[in-house]
Design a protein around this motif. Sequence first.
Motif, mmCIF file in Angstrom:
data_model
loop_
_atom_site.group_PDB
_atom_site.id
_atom_site.type_symbol
_atom_site.label_atom_id
_atom_site.label_comp_id
_atom_site.label_asym_id
_atom_site.label_seq_id
_atom_site.Cartn_x
_atom_site.Cartn_y
_atom_site.Cartn_z
ATOM 1 N N ILE A 46 19.592 77.932 49.914
ATOM 2 C CA ILE A 46 20.524 78.845 50.903
ATOM 3 C C ILE A 46 21.730 79.119 50.147
ATOM 4 C CG2 ILE A 46 22.038 78.580 52.755
ATOM 5 C CD1 ILE A 46 18.785 78.467 53.564
ATOM 6 N N GLU A 47 22.134 78.145 49.061
ATOM 7 C CA GLU A 47 23.518 78.322 48.572
ATOM 8 C C GLU A 47 23.372 77.804 46.976
ATOM 9 O OE1 GLU A 47 28.246 77.647 49.614
ATOM 10 O OE2 GLU A 47 26.855 77.720 51.029
ATOM 11 N N THR A 48 23.874 78.506 46.169
ATOM 12 C CA THR A 48 24.228 77.687 45.115
ATOM 13 C C THR A 48 25.600 77.876 44.290
ATOM 14 O OG1 THR A 48 21.772 78.351 44.149
ATOM 15 C CG2 THR A 48 23.438 77.490 42.490
ATOM 16 N N ARG A 49 26.179 76.803 44.026
ATOM 17 C CA ARG A 49 27.530 76.650 43.550
ATOM 18 C C ARG A 49 27.605 75.718 42.463
ATOM 19 N NH1 ARG A 49 28.179 75.124 49.106
ATOM 20 N NH2 ARG A 49 28.445 72.714 49.052
ATOM 21 N N GLY A 50 28.813 75.373 42.004
ATOM 22 C CA GLY A 50 29.085 74.496 40.998
ATOM 23 C C GLY A 50 30.617 74.448 40.582
ATOM 24 N N SER A 51 30.775 73.332 39.995
ATOM 25 C CA SER A 51 32.371 73.324 39.429
ATOM 26 C C SER A 51 32.177 73.658 37.875
ATOM 27 C CB SER A 51 32.798 71.824 39.794
ATOM 28 O OG SER A 51 31.955 70.884 39.022
ATOM 29 N N ILE A 52 33.601 73.618 37.382
ATOM 30 C CA ILE A 52 34.000 74.246 36.021
ATOM 31 C C ILE A 52 34.902 72.977 35.487
ATOM 32 C CG2 ILE A 52 34.760 75.758 34.464
ATOM 33 C CD1 ILE A 52 33.963 77.885 36.828
ATOM 34 N N LYS A 53 34.523 72.609 34.198
ATOM 35 C CA LYS A 53 35.508 71.703 33.703
ATOM 36 C C LYS A 53 35.455 72.161 32.156
ATOM 37 C CE LYS A 53 36.662 67.077 32.738
ATOM 38 N NZ LYS A 53 36.461 65.613 32.938
ATOM 39 N N ASP A 54 36.805 72.299 31.608
ATOM 40 C CA ASP A 54 37.266 72.848 30.347
ATOM 41 C C ASP A 54 36.124 74.133 30.021
ATOM 42 O OD1 ASP A 54 38.809 70.634 30.175
ATOM 43 O OD2 ASP A 54 37.188 69.268 29.465
ATOM 44 N N GLY A 55 35.809 74.920 30.763
ATOM 45 C CA GLY A 55 35.326 75.999 30.504
ATOM 46 C C GLY A 55 33.796 76.139 30.506
ATOM 47 N N THR A 56 33.342 75.021 30.995
ATOM 48 C CA THR A 56 32.051 75.056 31.103
ATOM 49 C C THR A 56 31.423 74.216 32.369
ATOM 50 O OG1 THR A 56 31.787 72.659 30.277
ATOM 51 C CG2 THR A 56 31.568 74.431 28.560
ATOM 52 N N VAL A 57 30.083 74.592 32.759
ATOM 53 C CA VAL A 57 29.595 74.112 34.121
ATOM 54 C C VAL A 57 29.641 72.607 34.027
ATOM 55 C CG1 VAL A 57 27.633 73.937 35.590
ATOM 56 C CG2 VAL A 57 28.339 76.152 34.479
ATOM 57 N N ALA A 58 30.316 71.872 34.862
ATOM 58 C CA ALA A 58 30.518 70.648 35.085
ATOM 59 C C ALA A 58 29.352 69.933 35.767
ATOM 60 C CB ALA A 58 31.756 70.165 35.522
ATOM 61 N N GLN A 59 29.140 70.545 36.858
ATOM 62 C CA GLN A 59 28.118 70.427 38.236
ATOM 63 C C GLN A 59 27.487 71.391 38.829
ATOM 64 O OE1 GLN A 59 29.365 67.623 41.346
ATOM 65 N NE2 GLN A 59 27.939 66.262 40.658
ATOM 66 N N TRP A 60 26.338 71.219 39.098
ATOM 67 C CA TRP A 60 25.737 72.184 40.076
ATOM 68 C C TRP A 60 25.433 71.725 41.745
ATOM 69 C CZ3 TRP A 60 24.297 77.224 38.712
ATOM 70 C CH2 TRP A 60 24.196 77.202 37.111
ATOM 71 N N GLN A 61 25.785 72.338 42.504
ATOM 72 C CA GLN A 61 25.469 72.061 43.793
ATOM 73 C C GLN A 61 24.657 72.972 44.497
ATOM 74 O OE1 GLN A 61 29.450 71.994 45.541
ATOM 75 N NE2 GLN A 61 29.921 69.962 44.660
ATOM 76 N N VAL A 62 23.809 72.737 44.735
ATOM 77 C CA VAL A 62 22.464 73.425 45.669
ATOM 78 C C VAL A 62 22.467 73.036 47.174
ATOM 79 C CG1 VAL A 62 20.262 74.515 45.353
ATOM 80 C CG2 VAL A 62 21.485 73.752 43.480
ATOM 81 N N VAL A 63 22.516 74.051 48.182
ATOM 82 C CA VAL A 63 22.247 73.759 49.701
ATOM 83 C C VAL A 63 20.834 74.181 49.817
ATOM 84 C CG1 VAL A 63 22.860 74.092 51.912
ATOM 85 C CG2 VAL A 63 24.593 73.955 50.130
ATOM 86 N N ILE A 64 19.933 73.401 50.436
ATOM 87 C CA ILE A 64 18.842 73.907 50.576
ATOM 88 C C ILE A 64 18.532 73.198 52.128
ATOM 89 C CG2 ILE A 64 17.905 73.392 48.262
ATOM 90 C CD1 ILE A 64 16.634 70.723 49.061
ATOM 91 N N LYS A 65 17.543 74.136 52.678
ATOM 92 C CA LYS A 65 16.864 73.634 54.124
ATOM 93 C C LYS A 65 15.421 73.179 53.769
ATOM 94 C CE LYS A 65 19.473 76.499 57.219
ATOM 95 N NZ LYS A 65 19.577 77.421 58.370
ATOM 96 N N VAL A 66 15.251 71.921 54.208
ATOM 97 C CA VAL A 66 13.958 71.439 54.121
ATOM 98 C C VAL A 66 12.973 71.301 55.306
ATOM 99 C CG1 VAL A 66 12.736 69.147 53.419
ATOM 100 C CG2 VAL A 66 14.727 69.824 52.295
ATOM 101 N N GLY A 67 11.981 71.701 55.446
ATOM 102 C CA GLY A 67 11.198 71.601 56.512
ATOM 103 C C GLY A 67 10.186 70.576 56.538
ATOM 104 N N PHE A 68 9.966 69.781 57.504
ATOM 105 C CA PHE A 68 9.145 68.816 57.963
ATOM 106 C C PHE A 68 8.244 68.788 59.049
ATOM 107 C CE2 PHE A 68 13.190 67.287 59.162
ATOM 108 C CZ PHE A 68 12.986 66.239 60.259
ATOM 109 N N THR A 69 7.102 68.372 59.372
ATOM 110 C CA THR A 69 6.376 68.217 60.438
ATOM 111 C C THR A 69 6.827 67.009 61.216
ATOM 112 O OG1 THR A 69 4.464 68.837 59.079
ATOM 113 C CG2 THR A 69 3.939 68.195 61.202
ATOM 114 N N LEU A 70 7.090 67.176 62.747
ATOM 115 C CA LEU A 70 7.404 66.128 63.604
ATOM 116 C C LEU A 70 5.951 65.419 63.859
ATOM 117 C CD1 LEU A 70 9.895 68.222 65.823
ATOM 118 C CD2 LEU A 70 10.398 66.429 64.007
ATOM 119 N N LYS A 71 6.185 64.241 63.960
ATOM 120 C CA LYS A 71 4.987 63.483 64.353
ATOM 121 C C LYS A 71 4.761 63.384 65.658
ATOM 122 C CE LYS A 71 5.479 60.201 60.480
ATOM 123 N NZ LYS A 71 5.866 58.691 60.082
ATOM 124 N N GLY A 72 3.506 63.191 66.152
ATOM 125 C CA GLY A 72 3.079 63.079 67.490
ATOM 126 C C GLY A 72 2.811 64.094 68.371
#
Length: 69
Positions: free
Chosen positions: A43-69
């Motif tokens: 859904i979305e990709t973002r990250g943080s920067i430290k000292d001019g380089t990528v420090a961390q990636w953050q990725v927002v996802i939607k996950v689908g799963f089957t309901l039991k029953g």
Amino acid sequence: MKNHTYKKIELTGTSDKSQEAAVENAIEKASQTVDEMGWFEVIETRGSIKDGTVAQWQVVIKVGFTLKG
């Protein structure tokens, strides 16, 4: 063919290595409590920067799963 009902949840995964690792981290953690996961969509990709380089990636996802029953 059996009819199923699905549910989607939103997760945010993080990684200091890559976007793919952020997605994998989110799915791995969710799999500890959510059964029958079948797909994900980025859904979305973002990250943080430290000292001019990528420090961390953050990725927002939607996950689908089957309901039991």
